[in-house]
Design a protein around this motif. Structure first.
Motif, short mmCIF file in Angstrom:
data_model
loop_
_atom_site.label_atom_id
_atom_site.label_comp_id
_atom_site.label_asym_id
_atom_site.label_seq_id
_atom_site.Cartn_x
_atom_site.Cartn_y
_atom_site.Cartn_z
N HIS A 120 34.84 62.22 37.65
CA HIS A 120 35.05 62.44 39.08
C HIS A 120 36.15 63.48 39.29
O HIS A 120 37.14 63.51 38.55
CB HIS A 120 35.42 61.13 39.77
CG HIS A 120 34.38 60.06 39.63
ND1 HIS A 120 33.24 60.03 40.39
CD2 HIS A 120 34.31 58.99 38.80
CE1 HIS A 120 32.50 58.99 40.04
NE2 HIS A 120 33.14 58.34 39.08
N GLU A 135 26.85 57.69 42.64
CA GLU A 135 28.04 56.85 42.59
C GLU A 135 27.78 55.44 43.08
O GLU A 135 28.63 54.56 42.94
CB GLU A 135 29.16 57.48 43.41
CG GLU A 135 29.63 58.83 42.87
CD GLU A 135 30.65 59.49 43.77
OE1 GLU A 135 31.26 60.48 43.34
OE2 GLU A 135 30.85 59.00 44.90
N GLU A 156 35.03 65.26 48.17
CA GLU A 156 35.57 64.06 47.54
C GLU A 156 36.78 64.41 46.68
O GLU A 156 36.88 65.52 46.14
CB GLU A 156 34.50 63.40 46.67
CG GLU A 156 34.99 62.20 45.86
CD GLU A 156 33.91 61.67 44.94
OE1 GLU A 156 34.16 61.58 43.72
OE2 GLU A 156 32.81 61.36 45.44
N SER A 158 39.14 61.99 43.71
CA SER A 158 39.29 60.70 43.03
C SER A 158 40.43 60.79 42.02
O SER A 158 40.72 61.87 41.49
CB SER A 158 37.99 60.30 42.32
OG SER A 158 36.90 60.28 43.22
N ARG A 167 39.07 56.50 45.39
CA ARG A 167 38.07 57.50 45.74
C ARG A 167 38.11 57.72 47.26
O ARG A 167 38.00 56.75 48.03
CB ARG A 167 36.67 57.06 45.33
CG ARG A 167 35.56 58.02 45.77
CD ARG A 167 34.19 57.42 45.48
NE ARG A 167 33.96 57.31 44.05
CZ ARG A 167 33.13 56.41 43.50
NH1 ARG A 167 32.49 55.55 44.26
NH2 ARG A 167 32.97 56.38 42.20
#
Length: 255
Positions: A120, A135, A156, A158, A167
């Protein structure tokens, strides 16, 4: 004494048989003339009746004086007497989308001392609808759900810190599906002005295809056509204050 063979006697041909006498067919009896059927008589009567009625009606109508048609009435367009204020008219129109531009610039950054969480991204990055679906547990169902709801794009970030996985996602929908971002279902508010809430589990959950357990915490909120989603996977029940602080900092970047 000598013997000579006898001469053969020629055979006499048989007389041909007499030809059979020709058979003369008897003359067929003449058929009686057909009589008209009742159906044909009825059809002829209907046709003649229709013609006679139409002719009589035309003769009666031709003797009547012509009737004038009423005049056509068309409503004329009306206009307001007052002039339109351009500023007021513009204020009544729907405004532009609340959030536009680069979503990755709106994401919080991973804190100091954190490490990447597997594959990630530990830095704000774009992710595709396929990566977003992978995911989740039921990837095919999540993919179809996002595609049918007008998925536009997602970003995103993470990270992992002190054994806890974090996350943060921003999921944006198209303008005609902006209401899909409002699917917030968490009741505990993390900020007074936030359109969403949070929750923390007190019962652990197993990782997929593993006996290891984790405690889950999440945040769900929306602003305009953008949906905010935060997930926390901890080895112990998640601290609500830690989760709310992260949610507040991300919400302020969207405001």
């Amino acid at each position: 004494m000598t013997t000579e063979p006898a001469e053969p006697v020629p055979a006499v041909p048989a007389a041909p048989a007499a030809p059979p006498a020709p058979v003369v067919p008897e003359p067929a009896e003449p058929r009686a003339p057909r009589r008209p059927r009742p159906v044909r008589l009825a059809a002829c009567a209907l046709v003649l009746g229709a013609l006679a009625g139409g002719g009589a009606g035309y003769a009666v109508q031709a003797q009547r004086p012509p009737t004038p048609l009423p005049a056509l009435q068309v409503a004329l367009p009306s206009y307001p007497a007052d002039t339109v204020d351009p500023a007021a008219l513009a204020a009544e129109q729907p405004g532009p989308l609340a959030i536009e531009g680069d979503l990755t610039r709106l994401l919080v950054s991973a804190p100091e001392g954190s490490t990447p969480w597997g594959d990630h991204p530990d830095k704000p990055s774009w992710i595709s609808i396929g990566e977003l679906a992978e995911e989740k547990g039921d990837s095919a169902k999540v993919f179809k759900n996002l595609a049918s709801r007008g998925f536009r794009r997602a970003a995103e970030v993470s990270w992992k810190k002190d054994g806890v996985f974090y996350r943060v996602q921003l999921i944006q929908f198209t303008a005609d599906h902006a209401d899909e971002a409002k699917h917030t279902y968490l009741a505990l508010p993390f900020a007074e002005d936030a359109n969403g809430g949070y929750r923390v589990d007190i019962v652990p959950t197993h990782w997929a295809e593993s006996t290891e357990q984790y405690y889950y915490g999440e945040v769900n909120a929306n602003r305009g056509s953008v949906q905010l989603a935060i997930e926390v996977f901890d080895t112990k029940p998640t601290n609500p204050d830690t989760l709310k602080d992260l949610a507040k900092r991300q919400w302020e970047r969207l405001a």
